[in-house]
Design an enzyme around this catalytic site. Structure first.
Site, PDB file in Angstrom:
ATOM      1  N   GLU A 194      -9.513  14.344   4.247  1.00 40.64           N
ATOM      2  CA  GLU A 194     -10.763  14.516   3.460  1.00 40.64           C
ATOM      3  C   GLU A 194     -10.646  15.738   2.528  1.00 40.64           C
ATOM      4  O   GLU A 194     -11.615  16.462   2.303  1.00 40.64           O
ATOM      5  CB  GLU A 194     -12.002  14.703   4.355  1.00 40.64           C
ATOM      6  CG  GLU A 194     -12.139  13.767   5.533  1.00 40.64           C
ATOM      7  CD  GLU A 194     -12.646  12.383   5.184  1.00 40.64           C
ATOM      8  OE1 GLU A 194     -12.792  12.106   3.984  1.00 40.64           O
ATOM      9  OE2 GLU A 194     -12.859  11.585   6.115  1.00 40.64           O
TER      10      GLU A 194
HETATM   11  C1  FAD Z   1      -4.143  10.752  10.484  1.00 39.27           C
HETATM   12  C2  FAD Z   1      -4.350  10.680   9.010  1.00 39.27           C
HETATM   13  C3  FAD Z   1      -5.252   9.774   8.479  1.00 39.27           C
HETATM   14  C4  FAD Z   1      -5.432   9.680   7.103  1.00 39.27           C
HETATM   15  N1  FAD Z   1      -6.304   8.728   6.610  1.00 39.27           N
HETATM   16  C5  FAD Z   1      -6.365   8.534   5.272  1.00 39.27           C
HETATM   17  C6  FAD Z   1      -7.135   7.445   4.740  1.00 39.27           C
HETATM   18  O1  FAD Z   1      -7.780   6.696   5.468  1.00 39.27           O
HETATM   19  N2  FAD Z   1      -7.119   7.262   3.401  1.00 39.27           N
HETATM   20  C7  FAD Z   1      -6.411   8.079   2.561  1.00 39.27           C
HETATM   21  O2  FAD Z   1      -6.451   7.847   1.362  1.00 39.27           O
HETATM   22  N3  FAD Z   1      -5.682   9.124   3.032  1.00 39.27           N
HETATM   23  C8  FAD Z   1      -5.635   9.361   4.367  1.00 39.27           C
HETATM   24  N4  FAD Z   1      -4.873  10.391   4.859  1.00 39.27           N
HETATM   25  C9  FAD Z   1      -4.127  11.243   3.940  1.00 39.27           C
HETATM   26  C10 FAD Z   1      -4.734  12.624   3.778  1.00 39.27           C
HETATM   27  O3  FAD Z   1      -5.921  12.514   3.076  1.00 39.27           O
HETATM   28  C11 FAD Z   1      -3.682  13.509   3.083  1.00 39.27           C
HETATM   29  O4  FAD Z   1      -2.666  13.763   4.022  1.00 39.27           O
HETATM   30  C12 FAD Z   1      -4.294  14.810   2.603  1.00 39.27           C
HETATM   31  O5  FAD Z   1      -5.144  14.578   1.502  1.00 39.27           O
HETATM   32  C13 FAD Z   1      -3.232  15.848   2.182  1.00 39.27           C
HETATM   33  O6  FAD Z   1      -2.307  15.309   1.302  1.00 39.27           O
HETATM   34  P1  FAD Z   1      -0.734  15.484   1.567  1.00 39.27           P
HETATM   35  O7  FAD Z   1      -0.497  15.065   2.973  1.00 39.27           O
HETATM   36  O8  FAD Z   1      -0.016  14.782   0.499  1.00 39.27           O
HETATM   37  O9  FAD Z   1      -0.464  17.029   1.484  1.00 39.27           O
HETATM   38  P2  FAD Z   1      -0.116  17.850   0.169  1.00 39.27           P
HETATM   39  O10 FAD Z   1      -1.096  17.537  -0.893  1.00 39.27           O
HETATM   40  O11 FAD Z   1       1.323  17.698  -0.142  1.00 39.27           O
HETATM   41  O12 FAD Z   1      -0.378  19.325   0.679  1.00 39.27           O
HETATM   42  C14 FAD Z   1       0.574  20.082   1.431  1.00 39.27           C
HETATM   43  C15 FAD Z   1       0.055  21.516   1.535  1.00 39.27           C
HETATM   44  O13 FAD Z   1      -0.044  22.083   0.221  1.00 39.27           O
HETATM   45  C16 FAD Z   1      -1.364  22.507  -0.033  1.00 39.27           C
HETATM   46  N5  FAD Z   1      -1.694  22.254  -1.434  1.00 39.27           N
HETATM   47  C17 FAD Z   1      -1.593  21.104  -2.132  1.00 39.27           C
HETATM   48  N6  FAD Z   1      -2.027  21.260  -3.376  1.00 39.27           N
HETATM   49  C18 FAD Z   1      -2.438  22.540  -3.482  1.00 39.27           C
HETATM   50  C19 FAD Z   1      -3.000  23.315  -4.529  1.00 39.27           C
HETATM   51  N7  FAD Z   1      -3.297  22.815  -5.732  1.00 39.27           N
HETATM   52  N8  FAD Z   1      -3.273  24.607  -4.276  1.00 39.27           N
HETATM   53  C20 FAD Z   1      -3.043  25.144  -3.065  1.00 39.27           C
HETATM   54  N9  FAD Z   1      -2.516  24.468  -2.042  1.00 39.27           N
HETATM   55  C21 FAD Z   1      -2.228  23.168  -2.242  1.00 39.27           C
HETATM   56  C22 FAD Z   1      -2.237  21.695   0.916  1.00 39.27           C
HETATM   57  O14 FAD Z   1      -3.458  22.331   1.177  1.00 39.27           O
HETATM   58  C23 FAD Z   1      -1.337  21.602   2.146  1.00 39.27           C
HETATM   59  O15 FAD Z   1      -1.468  22.765   2.905  1.00 39.27           O
HETATM   60  C24 FAD Z   1      -4.709  10.529   6.248  1.00 39.27           C
HETATM   61  C25 FAD Z   1      -3.818  11.467   6.769  1.00 39.27           C
HETATM   62  C26 FAD Z   1      -3.627  11.541   8.127  1.00 39.27           C
HETATM   63  C27 FAD Z   1      -2.641  12.540   8.649  1.00 39.27           C
END
Ligand code: FAD
Length: 594
Positions: A404
Site C-alpha cells: 500500500e
Molecule cells: C505479500 C505482498 C502482497 C502484495 N499485494 C499486492 C497487490 O495485491 N497488488 C499490487 O499491485 N501489489 C501488491 N504488492 C506489491 C507491493 O505493493 C510492492 O512490493 C510495494 O509497493 C513496494 O514495491 P517494490 O517491492 O517494488 O519495492 P521498491 O519500490 O523497489 O522499493 C525498495 C525500497 O526502496 C525504497 N524506495 C523506492 N522508491 C523510493 C523513492 N523514490 N525514495 C525513497 N525510497 C524509495 C522503498 O521504500 C523500499 O524501501 C504486494 C507485496 C507483497 C510483499
C-alpha cells in the site's frame, strides 16, 4: 495558543496542523453508535468462530476455503460496507469500515484476502465504475461468488507504479490486447476479476477490469515470510482481449484510480494494524499473568509492565487518530450534497484526507510492529516457536510497512502533499510559518492560563505544531523547489507531523473521556500523557537534526534556542502511568481502553 476550531464539520485535510481542535467534535471509539457496535460484533464473531479455527488450513493454501470464507463475509454483509444500498451493499459510514477492518485483522492472512477483494476491487468499481460495470460486477463480488484482486505492481515498478510496462494495445473494434506481467498480487492464485493497470498506446496509464476467463494466467505461489494463508502470485497476460467497455474511469486516468484507491486502502490498513495490536495486547497480558519466573508472574516485573504499558499507549494513539479521521471523512461526505448511490463524495473526502490516510498507514504499521515485537519478547522462548501465535503475527505484520505504498513513500507524501496544498493556497501554511517566525523573534509570550483537563498536554501539542511549522517554513525557504531532493529532511518533517496528529488525537480523545466522565477516564489520561511526553522527545530530536541539516553557526544556535523555548515541556511520570496501564491490561486480559 492556536485558535481552537470544532471538528469534524470544519477542518479540512491537514488543517489541524495550523489550529487547535475542540474535544467535543472529534470522533472517538467511545462515541460509536449501537449500529457500529453491532456490526463490529458480527465481524468479531465471524473471525473468532469461522476464520481463526481454520487458520492452519488456510496456511496449507486451501483456496476453496478462502473463497468459502469470503462468501460467508458476503452473507453477513461485511463485503458491502462501503457499497451504496442501490448496488446491493449496506451503504454504511466510514466509521463502520474502520470497525470492520479492525476486527478482520485478527487473522492477518484472511484480512489480506478480504482487503484485496473488498477494498481493492469492490471499492474502485464503486468509486469509478460506470453504471453498467457496477450492475455487471458488484452483485457477484458482494455475494463473494466472484473473487477480486488488484494488479498494480510489476517486477520493475513497485513504488514507481506509473512506470508499469504492461501494455494494452487498442484494437480496431475499440477493445484492447493486454500483454505483460504483474507481481505479488494478493488473491492472484484464485481471483476471477482483476483491476489491472496498463499503458494504453504506449503512455496512457489506464485501469481495466479484466476477467480471468479471458486468458489471465497465474504464476506460482510466492514463498513469503508471512501471510501464508493468503495467495500471492504473478499474473501473466498474453494477448488477453479486454472489451472497450471495461476501462475503469477513462483511458489515461489510471493514476486517479490507483492513488484514490490507495488513499482509502491506507486508512483501512491502519485500522487493521490497530485491530492486530489490540489482539496482541490481550495475548501478552494473559501470558504475562500466567507465566511465572522467580516465584512470581512476569507481569509483576517493571520491565514487563513497561512493555505492556507502552503497547497500550501506542495502540491508543493510532486508534485515536483513526477514529478522528473516520469522523472527519464521514462529516465531509455528509456535508457534500450527493445521491446515496453516488461515490463521488467519498472519493473527494478521501482525497481531502490523504495526508491523514498516509499517517494512519505509517503510524499504524509501525505501532503494530512494535507491539508484535514486544509480544514475542514477553513470550520469551515461547515467542520464537510456532506453538504460540506470537511468531506468526510477527512474520505476518512485516509486510504492512511494504505494501500500500512503502512507509518511505508515504513519509515522502505526508509533507509533500501538505506543501503542495500550501503552494496552491489551499492550506495557509506559509502565512502561519511567517507569523511564527515573527513570534519567535519577538519577546517571550505569556504561557496560556488554560488549567482545564490535560492543559499541559494541550500546551505541549501547541508547541509541537509550532515546531512543525518552524521546520516546514525553514525547509521551504532553504530548499525551495529542490526540497523534494532532501529526503532526509522530509522524513524528519513526516515524523514530526505524524507525532503531532497522533499526540493531538490521543489528547483530545482523553479529554473527551474525562469530560464525559467515562468509566476508565484515568487510563485514557495516562495513555495520552505518556504519548504526548514521549512525542515531545521524538519531535525535539527530529527538529534538531533537521535544523542542523539546514543551517549552521549563529543561525543554528538561534534556532535551537527558539526550539528549546518552544518545547519547554515538563516531563510526566511515565513510569507510574505505564504501570497503571499494564496492570489494567493484565487485570482485564486485554486492551483496557476498548
Ligand atoms: C505479500 C505482498 C502482497 C502484495 N499485494 C499486492 C497487490 O495485491 N497488488 C499490487 O499491485 N501489489 C501488491 N504488492 C506489491 C507491493 O505493493 C510492492 O512490493 C510495494 O509497493 C513496494 O514495491 P517494490 O517491492 O517494488 O519495492 P521498491 O519500490 O523497489 O522499493 C525498495 C525500497 O526502496 C525504497 N524506495 C523506492 N522508491 C523510493 C523513492 N523514490 N525514495 C525513497 N525510497 C524509495 C522503498 O521504500 C523500499 O524501501 C504486494 C507485496 C507483497 C510483499
Amino acid at each position: 495558543m492556536m485558535p481552537i476550531t470544532t471538528e469534524p464539520t470544519i477542518l479540512r485535510g491537514g488543517e489541524w496542523l495550523l489550529q487547535g481542535s475542540s474535544a467535543d467534535g472529534v470522533f472517538t471509539p467511545e462515541r460509536l453508535t449501537d449500529e457500529h457496535r453491532l456490526i463490529a460484533q458480527t465481524a468479531q464473531e465471524f473471525v473468532d468462530n469461522e476464520v481463526l479455527p481454520k487458520l492452519d488450513q488456510l496456511e496449507q493454501k486451501d483456496w476453496a476455503l478462502a473463497r468459502h470464507l469470503v462468501k460467508r463475509g458476503g452473507d453477513l454483509g461485511l463485503l458491502g460496507v462501503d457499497v451504496p444500498e442501490a448496488y446491493g451493499g449496506v451503504g454504511l459510514d466510514k466509521v463502520t469500515s474502520l470497525v470492520v477492518s479492525e476486527k478482520m485483522a485478527r487473522s492477518a492472512s484472511f484480512g489480506a484476502t478480504f482487503g484485496a477483494h473488498a477494498n481493492l476491487t469492490i471499492v474502485p468499481i464503486v468509486l469509478f465504475g460506470t453504471e453498467a460495470q457496477k450492475q455487471k460486477y458488484l452483485p457477484g463480488l458482494l455475494s463473494g461468488e466472484v473473487l477480486g484482486a488488484y494488479g498494480l505492481s510489476e517486477s520493475g515498478s513497485g513504488s514507481d507504479a506509473l512506470g508499469a510496462r504492461t501494455k494494452a494495445t487498442r484494437q480496431a473494434d475499440g477493445s484492447f490486447l493486454l500483454n505483460g506481467e504483474k507481481m505479488w498480487i494478493t488473491n492472484g492464485g484464485f481471483a476471477d476479476l482483476f483491476v489491472i493497470f496498463a499503458k494504453v498506446d504506449g503512455d496512457q496509464f489506464t485501469a481495466l477490469l479484466v476477467e480471468r476467463g479471458w486468458g489471465v494466467k497465474s504464476g506460482k505461489e510466492e514463498h513469503k515470510m508471512g501471510l501464508h494463508g493468503s495467495s500471492t502470485t504473478a499474473l501473466i497476460f498474453q494477448d488477453v482481449k479486454v472489451p472497450a467497455e471495461n476501462v475503469l474511469s477513462e483511458v489515461g486516468k489510471g493514476h486517479k484510480v490507483a492513488f484514490n484507491v490507495l488513499n482509502f486502502a491506507r486508512f483501512k490498513l491502519g485500522a487493521m494494524c490497530s485491530g492486530g495490536a489490540q489482539a496482541a495486547i490481550a495475548e501478552s497480558a494473559k501470558y504475562a499473568a500466567a507465566r511465572r519466573q522467580f516465584g512470581q508472574p512476569i507481569a509483576s516485573f517493571g520491565a514487563i509492565k513497561h512493555k505492556i504499558g507502552e503497547m497500550v499507549v501506542r495502540t491508543y494513539a493510532i486508534e485515536s487518530l483513526l477514529y478522528r479521521t473516520a469522523g472527519l471523512v464521514d462529516a465531509r461526505i455528509a456535508a457534500t450534497p450527493h445521491e446515496a448511490s453516488d461515490g463521488s463524495a467519498a472519493l473527494a473526502a478521501f482525497e481531502e484526507y490523504n495526508v491523514e490516510s498516509s499517517i494512519a498507514k505509517v503510524a499504524g504499521s509501525e505501532a503494530l510492529n512494535y507491539v508484535l515485537d514486544e509480544n514475542i519478547q514477553i513470550h520469551g522462548g515461547n515467542g520464537y516457536v510456532r506453538d504460540y501465535p506470537a511468531e506468526r503475527h510477527y512474520r505476518d505484520a512485516r509486510v504492512n510497512r511494504i505494501f500500500e505504498g512503502t512507509n518511505e513513500i508515504n513519509r515522502l507524501l505526508i509533507p509533500g502533499m501538505l506543501i503542495r496544498r500550501a503552494l496552491k493556497g489551499d492550506l495557509p501554511l506559509i502565512p502561519a510559518a511567517k507569523a511564527l517566525q515573527d513570534e519567535l523573534l519577538g519577546p517571550p509570550s505569556m504561557p496560556s492560563s488554560d488549567d482545564g483537563v490535560l492543559a499541559d498536554e494541550r500546551r505541549a501539542v501547541d508547541a509541537f505544531k509550532k515546531t512543525a511549522l518552524m521546520i516546514f517554513g525553514l525547509a521551504m525557504q532553504t530548499y525551495g523547489q529542490k526540497l523534494t531532493d532532501e529526503q532526509e529532511v522530509l522524513m524528519h518533517l513526516a515524523d514530526i507531523t505524524i507525532d503531532v496528529f497522533s499526540a493531538e488525537s490521543a489528547m483530545l480523545r482523553a479529554q473527551a473521556a474525562v469530560e464525559a466522565k467515562a468509566q476508565r477516564s484515568a487510563l485514557h489520561t495516562d495513555a495520552a500523557r505518556v504519548f504526548v511526553s514521549d512525542a515531545g522527545m521524538r519531535i525535539e530530536a527530529s527538529a534538531r537534526q533537521a535544523l542542523a541539516a539546514m543551517v549552521d553557526g549563529d543561525t543554528l544556535r538561534t534556532m535551537l534556542a527558539a526550539l528549546r523555548r518552544l518545547l519547554k515541556v515538563t516531563p510526566v511520570n511515565t513510569v507510574a502511568a505505564r504501570r497503571r496501564l499494564a496492570d489494567a491490561a493484565v487485570g482485564q486480559g486485554g486492551y483496557p481502553l476498548a
